[in-house]
Design a protein around this motif. Structure first.
Motif, PDB file in Angstrom:
ATOM      1  N   GLY A  51      -4.723   5.366   2.953  1.00 15.95           N
ATOM      2  CA  GLY A  51      -3.731   4.303   2.864  1.00 15.95           C
ATOM      3  C   GLY A  51      -3.528   3.585   4.178  1.00 15.95           C
ATOM      4  N   ALA A  99       0.869   4.803   2.903  1.00 12.70           N
ATOM      5  CA  ALA A  99       0.153   4.136   3.993  1.00 12.70           C
ATOM      6  C   ALA A  99       0.430   4.731   5.365  1.00 12.70           C
ATOM      7  N   ASN A 150      -1.995   3.950  -3.865  1.00 12.74           N
ATOM      8  CA  ASN A 150      -2.881   4.842  -3.123  1.00 12.74           C
ATOM      9  C   ASN A 150      -2.347   6.253  -2.951  1.00 12.74           C
ATOM     10  N   VAL A 169       0.863  -1.179   0.000  1.00 14.72           N
ATOM     11  CA  VAL A 169       0.000   0.000   0.000  1.00 14.72           C
ATOM     12  C   VAL A 169       0.899   1.228   0.000  1.00 14.72           C
TER      13      VAL A 169
END
Length: 294
Positions: free
Chosen positions: A28, A23, A101, A20
């Motif tokens: 995220g 994050a 993301n 991810v």
């Protein structure tokens, strides 16, 4: 959390390896939290080392998982992206889900290390390069998938190939990058057809995250009136989570998801010629001769 738009899939993710990006906060972080709680090994790909380690420790304590790992990734630097990919491929033998993301709004006409406008460089080019570098591992780990986080703002995006790498102001540059996310996803899905790697693009909704620090002065003044109507980061993460965990039979390869449902794109999001030209130009910008094929 609102019921409409909530991921209803209860699928476990044991033995799955997931990256991810971005994050360390917001959508995220919540995406990583949920996926780790479902048993996945989650790589927190974040720019800020101190913050990344802090979130790694926080999520480990909250979820009880020891399979949450911070790895440094600065999407505004091709060198950092290549180093991250090299370290990941050395350390991890599988990759089941790549969630692109991370995102930014370029409030001050910043550029990436390579001299590209920051929003386009981070939101599109950085993830484009990362995905290409990790593609072989995704193919080796099938069934696997790529989830790109875009925005409804793609509808306002314009791709001027004569001025693709220069700032067009914070809003135009941002919407351009979000349109690029859409077009990238559609071409990638076609190129990976029948490989076992699928790809999806999501709109998280209007979410109360750290990105609002790059709002215009007018929006910042309006923040007290706007924020109560924004989604929480966990609510905003639902579409990403859904596209990461739902059975492939419930998803449509290359589709655009909002509130965990596939939505029809506007004409510009379906422009095949525009998508193919963006793919070609993006390969040139990242210095790769050819991307993935089936």
């Amino acid at each position: 959390m609102e019921t409409i738009g909530k991921c209803s899939c209860t699928q476990r993710m044991d033995d799955k390896v997931i990256i991810v990006t971005g994050a360390s906060s917001g959508i995220g972080k919540e995406t990583a939290r949920v996926l780790a709680s479902r048993g996945a090994r989650v790589i927190l790909a974040c720019r800020d080392r101190a913050r990344g380690v802090e979130v790694e420790n926080e999520l480990r304590a909250e979820t009880g998982s020891k399979s949450i790992v911070f790895m440094q990734l600065d999407l505004s630097s091709f060198t950092s992206i290549r180093q991250f990919a090299s370290e990941f491929l050395t350390q991890e033998q599988q990759l089941h889900v790549l969630i692109n993301n991370a995102g930014t709004i370029n409030a001050n006409n910043y550029q990436t290390t390579e001299g590209y406008e920051l929003s386009f460089g981070v939101n599109h080019l950085g993830h484009f390069l990362l995905t290409n570098l990790l593609m072989d591992r995704l193919k080796e780990s099938t069934p696997s998938r790529v989830v790109n986080v875009s925005s409804l703002a793609y509808r306002l995006g314009v791709l001027n190939f004569d001025n693709l790498t220069q700032s067009e102001g914070r809003i135009k540059s941002y919407t351009r990058s979000k349109l690029a996310n859409i077009l990238f996803t559609r071409v990638l899905a076609a190129k990976l057809e029948d490989t076992g790697v699928t790809t999806y693009v999501v709109h998280p909704g209007s979410v109360n995250t750290g990105i609002k620090r790059n709002w215009s002065n007018w929006l910042r003044k309006m923040a007290p009136a706007i924020i109560p109507f924004l989604k929480s980061p966990l609510e905003g993460a639902q579409a990403s989570i859904h596209c990461a965990v739902a059975d492939e039979t419930e998803l449509s390869n290359g589709a655009y998801y909002e509130r965990c449902q596939a939505k029809k794109l506007t004409a510009i999001g379906c422009d095949e010629d525009l998508a193919q030209e963006l793919w070609k130009r993006s390969l040139q910008m990242i210095g790769i001769e050819a991307g993935p094929s089936n």
